[in-house]
Design an enzyme around this catalytic site. Structure first.
Site, PDB file in Angstrom:
ATOM      1  N   ASP A 148     -31.253   2.336 -31.416  1.00 39.76           N
ATOM      2  CA  ASP A 148     -31.240   2.951 -30.459  1.00 39.76           C
ATOM      3  C   ASP A 148     -29.725   4.370 -31.015  1.00 39.76           C
ATOM      4  O   ASP A 148     -30.596   5.160 -29.678  1.00 39.76           O
ATOM      5  CB  ASP A 148     -30.415   2.233 -30.044  1.00 39.76           C
ATOM      6  CG  ASP A 148     -30.641   1.456 -28.530  1.00 39.76           C
ATOM      7  OD1 ASP A 148     -32.171   1.281 -28.853  1.00 39.76           O
ATOM      8  OD2 ASP A 148     -29.911   0.406 -27.727  1.00 39.76           O
ATOM      9  N   GLY A 149     -29.068   4.316 -31.683  1.00 35.60           N
ATOM     10  CA  GLY A 149     -28.327   5.667 -32.207  1.00 35.60           C
ATOM     11  C   GLY A 149     -29.995   6.502 -32.760  1.00 35.60           C
ATOM     12  O   GLY A 149     -29.940   7.722 -31.968  1.00 35.60           O
ATOM     13  N   ASN A 163     -27.999   8.172 -22.885  1.00 29.35           N
ATOM     14  CA  ASN A 163     -27.067   6.802 -22.396  1.00 29.35           C
ATOM     15  C   ASN A 163     -25.916   6.833 -21.756  1.00 29.35           C
ATOM     16  O   ASN A 163     -26.259   6.428 -19.943  1.00 29.35           O
ATOM     17  CB  ASN A 163     -26.598   6.612 -24.001  1.00 29.35           C
ATOM     18  CG  ASN A 163     -26.955   4.989 -24.365  1.00 29.35           C
ATOM     19  OD1 ASN A 163     -28.421   4.836 -23.993  1.00 29.35           O
ATOM     20  ND2 ASN A 163     -26.764   4.627 -25.901  1.00 29.35           N
ATOM     21  N   GLU A 164     -25.024   7.484 -21.805  1.00 26.38           N
ATOM     22  CA  GLU A 164     -23.410   8.510 -20.977  1.00 26.38           C
ATOM     23  C   GLU A 164     -22.958   9.097 -22.041  1.00 26.38           C
ATOM     24  O   GLU A 164     -23.147   9.664 -23.134  1.00 26.38           O
ATOM     25  CB  GLU A 164     -23.164   6.578 -21.230  1.00 26.38           C
ATOM     26  CG  GLU A 164     -21.603   6.896 -22.273  1.00 26.38           C
ATOM     27  CD  GLU A 164     -22.840   6.066 -24.107  1.00 26.38           C
ATOM     28  OE1 GLU A 164     -22.831   6.230 -24.583  1.00 26.38           O
ATOM     29  OE2 GLU A 164     -23.064   5.042 -23.511  1.00 26.38           O
ATOM     30  N   ARG A 174      -5.865   8.578 -13.500  1.00 24.66           N
ATOM     31  CA  ARG A 174      -5.003   8.394 -14.747  1.00 24.66           C
ATOM     32  C   ARG A 174      -5.019   7.657 -15.924  1.00 24.66           C
ATOM     33  O   ARG A 174      -5.550   6.926 -15.211  1.00 24.66           O
ATOM     34  CB  ARG A 174      -3.849   8.629 -14.885  1.00 24.66           C
ATOM     35  CG  ARG A 174      -2.748   8.478 -15.918  1.00 24.66           C
ATOM     36  CD  ARG A 174      -1.172   9.502 -15.870  1.00 24.66           C
ATOM     37  NE  ARG A 174      -0.080   9.046 -16.969  1.00 24.66           N
ATOM     38  CZ  ARG A 174       0.537   9.254 -17.222  1.00 24.66           C
ATOM     39  NH1 ARG A 174       1.667  10.047 -15.845  1.00 24.66           N
ATOM     40  NH2 ARG A 174       1.105   9.508 -18.274  1.00 24.66           N
ATOM     41  N   TYR A 197     -21.425   0.994 -23.678  1.00 31.05           N
ATOM     42  CA  TYR A 197     -20.385   1.589 -23.130  1.00 31.05           C
ATOM     43  C   TYR A 197     -19.655   0.782 -21.950  1.00 31.05           C
ATOM     44  O   TYR A 197     -19.104   0.494 -21.764  1.00 31.05           O
ATOM     45  CB  TYR A 197     -19.967   2.719 -23.854  1.00 31.05           C
ATOM     46  CG  TYR A 197     -18.613   3.584 -23.945  1.00 31.05           C
ATOM     47  CD1 TYR A 197     -17.689   1.920 -24.223  1.00 31.05           C
ATOM     48  CD2 TYR A 197     -18.001   4.439 -23.699  1.00 31.05           C
ATOM     49  CE1 TYR A 197     -16.263   1.937 -24.922  1.00 31.05           C
ATOM     50  CE2 TYR A 197     -16.704   4.433 -23.965  1.00 31.05           C
ATOM     51  CZ  TYR A 197     -15.776   3.365 -23.998  1.00 31.05           C
ATOM     52  OH  TYR A 197     -14.069   3.894 -24.295  1.00 31.05           O
ATOM     53  N   LYS A 256     -20.616  -1.248 -19.974  1.00 32.18           N
ATOM     54  CA  LYS A 256     -20.829  -2.594 -20.433  1.00 32.18           C
ATOM     55  C   LYS A 256     -19.513  -2.995 -20.844  1.00 32.18           C
ATOM     56  O   LYS A 256     -19.105  -3.631 -19.942  1.00 32.18           O
ATOM     57  CB  LYS A 256     -21.807  -3.426 -20.797  1.00 32.18           C
ATOM     58  CG  LYS A 256     -21.952  -4.877 -20.790  1.00 32.18           C
ATOM     59  CD  LYS A 256     -22.735  -5.857 -22.193  1.00 32.18           C
ATOM     60  CE  LYS A 256     -23.068  -6.961 -20.966  1.00 32.18           C
ATOM     61  NZ  LYS A 256     -21.464  -7.885 -22.033  1.00 32.18           N
ATOM     62  N   SER A 257     -19.207  -2.690 -22.149  1.00 31.54           N
ATOM     63  CA  SER A 257     -18.048  -2.510 -22.567  1.00 31.54           C
ATOM     64  C   SER A 257     -16.524  -2.567 -21.440  1.00 31.54           C
ATOM     65  O   SER A 257     -15.474  -3.109 -22.261  1.00 31.54           O
ATOM     66  CB  SER A 257     -17.468  -2.328 -23.356  1.00 31.54           C
ATOM     67  OG  SER A 257     -17.520  -1.007 -24.046  1.00 31.54           O
ATOM     68  N   ALA A 270      -9.574   1.747 -19.138  1.00 28.34           N
ATOM     69  CA  ALA A 270      -7.962   1.325 -18.809  1.00 28.34           C
ATOM     70  C   ALA A 270      -7.258   2.165 -17.579  1.00 28.34           C
ATOM     71  O   ALA A 270      -6.464   3.227 -18.787  1.00 28.34           O
ATOM     72  CB  ALA A 270      -7.154   1.395 -20.313  1.00 28.34           C
TER      73      ALA A 270
END
Length: 271
Positions: free
Chosen positions: A45-46, A126-127, A152, A167, A169-170, A189
């Site tokens: 995919d890359g 992708n993103e 933050r 990413y 999904k992760s 996070a």
């Protein structure tokens, strides 16, 4: 038919690229690295992301085909042992006529980056992600020109529907079918306290909406866009929206999106 091959820089992909070009030449196809009609991506995919950005100024005139050299990727319809069959179908050799592929279009993201010095424009397949270099990222997020939240945390990921399986999904984002023109904003996070409050779940914005991410303090920031990394020292804001352009994939046989999802994350042997 004019075609170009984008391949991953490894021995297997190099060999397969040379093999496909030889078969294509024998079948009357014309190699064209400047204005191809079809771009064949051989690798992962890359590799497709590299092909997309290489021809980003010709998206209205090019369709892409993916051949995966490892496990099946989300942008690949073909495996390496099907290379000759693909060349036959593209050239019409197998049935003495060229098969017109079904053109499937996937949404993209438009990204406008404002710094103290300039404005730059990008597209993502992708993103893109935004992260702080020296610590947590602090940012104000507006939706349709109204403040939504103060963020933050480690960072922010904004993805396309096709990129929702990567990413996004992760970090707990939802999977979105690529037929839906939308973008998704997912937190990486986040820290929630009395000063910084966030929704805590991903946001899915429709085509007619946009979101702005403002840097709320002087901070070193790194922006990753597909496979590109863009350091930012004087970021003012980023506006992201669903692009009016789309990427086209040439489908010579059906392979539904949810079948790809099942094979990638669940497995084919699960009943």
């Amino acid at each position: 038919m004019r075609y170009y091959v984008q391949h991953r820089d490894d021995d297997v992909s190099n060999r397969l690229s040379n093999t496909f070009q030889q078969m294509a030449s024998e079948r009357g196809m014309q190699f064209d690295e400047l204005t191809p009609e079809i771009v064949v991506s051989i690798g992962g995919d890359g590799t497709m992301l590299h092909a997309f950005h290489r021809f980003i100024d010709q998206l209205d005139h090019i369709a892409f085909v993916g051949v995966h050299t490892g496990h099946l990727g989300f942008y690949a319809d073909w495996q390496v042992d099907e290379l000759e069959y693909l060349a036959d179908i593209m050239s019409g050799t197998r049935i003495n006529e060229t098969i017109a592929p079904r053109i499937v279009k996937y949404p993209l993201i438009d990204i406008e980056i404002r710094t103290d010095e300039e404005i730059k424009y990008y597209k993502a397949l992708n993103e893109f992600t935004l992260k702080g270099v020296d610590g947590t990222l602090v940012a104000q997020i507006d939706i349709n020109n109204q403040m939504f939240e103060m963020f933050r945390g480690d960072g922010i990921c904004v993805s396309t529907p096709s990129g929702s399986t990567a990413y996004n999904k992760s970090v707990g984002g939802a999977l979105i079918h690529p037929s839906i023109a939308a973008l998704q904003l997912a937190e990486i996070a986040s820290i929630n306290n009395r000063v910084y409050r966030t929704l805590g779940s991903s946001l899915i914005l429709p085509q007619h909406h946009h979101c702005d991410i403002y840097s709320s303090k002087p901070q070193r920031i790194v922006l990753s866009l597909d496979h590109l990394t863009i350091p930012m020292d004087h970021l003012h804001s980023i506006r992201c929206s669903v692009s009016s352009q789309r990427i086209s994939f040439a489908r010579y046989r059906p392979y539904p999106f949810w079948n790809r999802v099942k094979q990638a994350f669940i497995g084919t042997n699960v009943q």
